[in-house]
Design a protein around this motif. Structure first.
Motif, PDB file in Angstrom:
ATOM      1  N   GLU A   1      19.602   3.621   4.009  1.00 16.21           N
ATOM      2  CA  GLU A   1      18.234   3.134   3.826  1.00 16.21           C
ATOM      3  C   GLU A   1      18.218   1.753   3.179  1.00 16.21           C
ATOM      4  O   GLU A   1      17.379   0.917   3.503  1.00 16.21           O
ATOM      5  CB  GLU A   1      17.436   4.116   2.965  1.00 16.21           C
TER       6      GLU A   1
ATOM      7  N   ARG B   1      21.601  -5.167  -7.691  1.00 20.63           N
ATOM      8  CA  ARG B   1      20.189  -4.761  -7.624  1.00 20.63           C
ATOM      9  C   ARG B   1      19.913  -4.039  -6.312  1.00 20.63           C
ATOM     10  O   ARG B   1      19.136  -4.483  -5.491  1.00 20.63           O
ATOM     11  CB  ARG B   1      19.290  -5.987  -7.780  1.00 20.63           C
ATOM     12  N   LEU B   2      20.568  -2.914  -6.163  1.00 20.41           N
ATOM     13  CA  LEU B   2      20.308  -2.072  -5.000  1.00 20.41           C
ATOM     14  C   LEU B   2      19.042  -1.276  -5.252  1.00 20.41           C
ATOM     15  O   LEU B   2      18.525  -1.229  -6.368  1.00 20.41           O
ATOM     16  CB  LEU B   2      21.478  -1.122  -4.784  1.00 20.41           C
ATOM     17  N   PHE B   3      18.544  -0.617  -4.189  1.00 22.10           N
ATOM     18  CA  PHE B   3      17.451   0.335  -4.360  1.00 22.10           C
ATOM     19  C   PHE B   3      18.108   1.671  -4.645  1.00 22.10           C
ATOM     20  O   PHE B   3      18.526   2.385  -3.748  1.00 22.10           O
ATOM     21  CB  PHE B   3      16.560   0.358  -3.121  1.00 22.10           C
ATOM     22  N   HIS B   4      18.233   1.986  -5.931  1.00 22.02           N
ATOM     23  CA  HIS B   4      19.142   3.047  -6.353  1.00 22.02           C
ATOM     24  C   HIS B   4      18.734   4.435  -5.889  1.00 22.02           C
ATOM     25  O   HIS B   4      19.578   5.309  -5.770  1.00 22.02           O
ATOM     26  CB  HIS B   4      19.301   3.023  -7.873  1.00 22.02           C
ATOM     27  N   ASN B   5      17.442   4.624  -5.649  1.00 23.09           N
ATOM     28  CA  ASN B   5      17.011   5.957  -5.220  1.00 23.09           C
ATOM     29  C   ASN B   5      16.955   6.105  -3.711  1.00 23.09           C
ATOM     30  O   ASN B   5      16.370   7.040  -3.200  1.00 23.09           O
ATOM     31  CB  ASN B   5      15.640   6.286  -5.808  1.00 23.09           C
ATOM     32  N   MET B   6      17.530   5.161  -3.006  1.00 23.77           N
ATOM     33  CA  MET B   6      17.581   5.275  -1.558  1.00 23.77           C
ATOM     34  C   MET B   6      19.039   5.409  -1.151  1.00 23.77           C
ATOM     35  O   MET B   6      19.939   5.004  -1.882  1.00 23.77           O
ATOM     36  CB  MET B   6      16.933   4.043  -0.911  1.00 23.77           C
TER      37      MET B   6
ATOM     38  N   ARG C   1      22.781   4.948  -6.112  1.00 20.62           N
ATOM     39  CA  ARG C   1      23.184   5.019  -7.520  1.00 20.62           C
ATOM     40  C   ARG C   1      24.423   5.894  -7.710  1.00 20.62           C
ATOM     41  O   ARG C   1      25.063   5.831  -8.737  1.00 20.62           O
ATOM     42  CB  ARG C   1      22.036   5.525  -8.381  1.00 20.62           C
TER      43      ARG C   1
END
Lengths: 344, 341
Positions: free
Chosen positions: B183, B174-179, B236
């Protein structure tokens, strides 16, 4: 990061020039008999009013897009937050005793700065309060519940202004005299138009920098993408969402102040129309995307003014929304697509 | 059949334990996901939690992280009671709203029908509320100690638990895929950074220095997790194994005392698994971390764990060193089923 900003600036400059030429071309279509220099002058004048109207829509659209990006709520009360902004600015200026144009330039700048600061803070607090009491209790409710609540808040705000201030249009102080003008390519343009555009651009750049390169901006983007994961990295999501509402509403407040200066006339239900158009702008640009919202706002301002110059002013609304439908048919996610709100 | 009679003996507590869970029970409707779990993690230990699918391992993680309130039981972290049944929780909202309402009431009584004066008092009440509510949302330390002195207790929120020193990774990435990778790590450092919105807008030297320093530190976490040179890649776009590494780097950025790793080697090939195992070992020796690990790969578990706890259907069925667990008949039964008699 710097490369991205540079590219964005280049694209923006290109879009400004192209839309200018386009506006001149459209003006020529509308007034074919005029001489070339007249067409250029009219087109330029119209271009600047498109920028002004676009700036107002863009500032409102940012609030829609930020809120949608972070909690996937279409905040229908946002247009009315903008309206309240116009009235708060009106109250500030009139209570300070300024009912018309201010002659002294330093005083004018001082009053405008004060007006922006106070309006934006008051509206930011209002926005955060709306979130706290109307939306947060419903955060895990079915999507329809907060949506209806938003419509409810919209009517409440209208009603409050209607009762407390006025039922009919009130003249808002036009502090910046329309006598200040500059001439460009034969067109005489009020300095106010340029001022409004510049203020909006400064606010948008500040927002970009804030969202892109600061601790709280990162908190906002991470909350938008995965609320639970953000919380498990130490982000206070309630505070982050409140800050998002604060910023979005403060921008709407600035737009309200600008609207009052520009139109000289405000009424309690002006938020409905402007809100819908700004929402359209946000969708057009790609809802959840702040650059897209700014782009969409300017696009809609442009279409509205272009409709007038080509002699189709009675078709203004139909044109705006036809463009919306066309864009969405080919690019369902909007011109730039979703960015902030895109979920993993 | 009582649960406690069957449960394995708990490790004795010492004052230096990082985490002490006392009889944690979690029910989802009729389903008992966790039953009276006693659990102790000594400082700088690597403890593994194993068990068949649906044993309640991830639920237990989520309880520790503050994501799921337990039905009963309590959790202490480094001696601080963080999760427990609420006490006098109704009093807290009263504390927020009583002062502004009181001011308003006084205003109405004092101003004797003068509507403008009432409005002024109303404004004062509003101002008071705008001071109190954000404080209640941020829960600064002095506010917390004040609340506790009044005998109010409510469990810490997940972000407070991170503040108290728990970092975690997720079983399903569960990464922040658009960062970007950098970041993502910077989000993990959220609580360690101090700059306020005002600093950010004015771009004060303090703010810029902090950002600069944070980026350097974040790059170091990436390097530690084996992601050197991947800083500006969007999460991502990273290959699967690197995404798992990034999850660890991001959790490390929270500067945890206790690191919760939820299947860090799931889906990795043997070489990558070996690298991650080595990394976990280094986290203890180099950073002095305590690690709680959920893992299915028995070679990893047996290789690095000091102690292993086995869960089955929400109950702790065994606890001990890898050697003891390997020979435990209940564990073998849980994993392979009852041997035919």
């Amino acid at each position: 990061m710097t490369f991205r900003i540079l590219r964005l600036a280049l694209i923006a400059a290109g879009a400004l020039v192209i839309s200018w030429l386009l506006m001149i071309g459209l003006t020529w279509l509308g007034t074919r008999s005029e001489s070339f220099s007249n067409v250029v002058a009219t087109g330029t004048a119209q271009y600047f009013s498109a920028l002004t109207i676009g700036a107002i829509y863009a500032l409102i659209a940012l609030g829609y897009t930020m809120v949608y990006g972070i909690i996937e709520l279409i905040n229908f009360a946002h247009g009315d937050v903008f309206m309240v902004g116009a009235f708060v600015a009106y109250l500030i200026f009139t209570s300070l005793g300024f009912g018309g144009a201010i002659k002294s330039i330093p005083l004018l700048i001082g009053i405008l700065l004060l007006g922006f600061l106070v309006t934006m803070v008051v509206l930011g607090v209002l926005g955060a309060a709306i979130e706290r009491f109307a939306y947060r209790p419903l955060r895990n409710a079915p999507r329809l519940a907060p949506l209806i609540t938003a419509i409810g808040v919209s009517f409440i705000l209208q009603n409050v202004v209607q009762v407390l201030i006025s039922n009919s249009p009130v003249p808002s102080p036009q502090l910046v005299s329309l006598e200040y003008r500059f001439t460009l390519l034969g067109a005489s343009v009020p300095l106010l138009n340029l001022l409004i555009f510049l203020v909006a651009v400064v606010l948008m750049i500040a927002l970009q920098v804030f969202v892109g390169g600061t601790r709280l901006g990162r908190a906002m983007r991470s909350t938008a993408q995965d609320r639970e994961a953000a919380q498990l990295m130490g982000v206070n999501i309630n505070a982050t969402i409140a800050i998002t509402f604060f910023i979005g509403s403060a921008l709407a407040g600035a737009a309200g102040l600008i609207y009052g200066l520009y139109k000289g006339n405000i009424v309690f239900n002006l938020g409905f129309d402007a809100g819908l158009k700004a929402f359209t702008a946000a969708v057009l640009g790609g809802i959840g995307n702040t650059v897209g919202a700014a782009l969409g706002g300017f696009a809609i301002g442009f279409i509205e003014v272009a409709a007038v110059t080509t002699g189709l002013s009675r078709w203004q609304e139909a044109l705006v929304f036809s463009v919306l439908i066309l864009v969405l048919v080919f690019r369902p996610a909007g011109i730039l697509g979703q960015q902030i709100g895109e979920r993993a | 059949m009582t649960a406690t009679a069957q449960a394995a003996p708990a490790v004795p507590e010492t004052p230096d334990d990082v985490l002490i869970a006392r009889s944690i029970t979690k029910q989802f409707g009729g389903l008992v996901a966790l039953r009276n779990i006693e659990f102790v993690i000594p400082r700088r230990a690597i403890v593994s939690l194993i068990g068949p699918n649906g044993a309640g391992k991830t639920t237990f993680f989520n309880v520790i992280a503050g994501l799921i309130p337990p039905t009963s039981g309590s959790i202490e972290l480094s001696g601080m009671r963080l999760i427990a049944p609420a006490r006098r929780a109704w009093l807290e909202p009263l504390l927020w709203f009583a002062p502004p309402l009181l001011v308003l009431l006084i205003g109405i009584l004092v101003s004797g029908g003068n509507i403008q004066l009432v409005a002024l008092w109303g404004l004062l009440a509003l101002l008071l509320a705008t001071l109190i509510l954000p404080t209640a949302m941020a829960r600064p330390a002095w506010y917390e100690s004040f609340i506790r002195r009044l005998g109010i207790f409510r469990s810490a929120r997940p972000n407070d638990i991170v503040r108290s020193g728990v970092g975690r990774t997720f079983q399903n990435i569960r990464l922040f895929h658009n960062m970007t990778a950098l970041e993502n790590v910077l989000v993990g450092m959220h609580l360690k950074l101090r700059s306020t919105p005002v600093d950010a807008v004015l771009s004060t030297p303090r703010h810029r220095a902090e950002e600069e320093e944070a980026r350097v530190r974040a790059a170091r976490y990436l390097e530690l997790a084996g992601l050197r040179g991947r800083d500006d890649e969007l999460a991502r776009n990273l290959p699967y194994g690197d995404q798992r590494r990034l999850e660890i780097a991001r959790a490390l950025a929270c500067e945890p005392v206790l690191l919760l790793l939820d299947e860090p080697t799931a889906g990795m090939n043997p070489r990558e698994t070996g690298e991650i195992t080595a990394l976990i070992g280094r986290l203890r020796t180099e950073l002095g971390l305590t690690v709680l690990l959920i893992e299915h790969d028995m070679r990893v578990v047996m290789g690095i764990s000091d102690r292993i706890t086995v869960l089955d259907q929400g109950e702790r069925i065994a606890e001990g060193t890898p050697e003891e667990i390997r020979r435990n008949p209940r564990v073998i039964e849980a994993y392979l089923g009852k041997p035919p008699s």
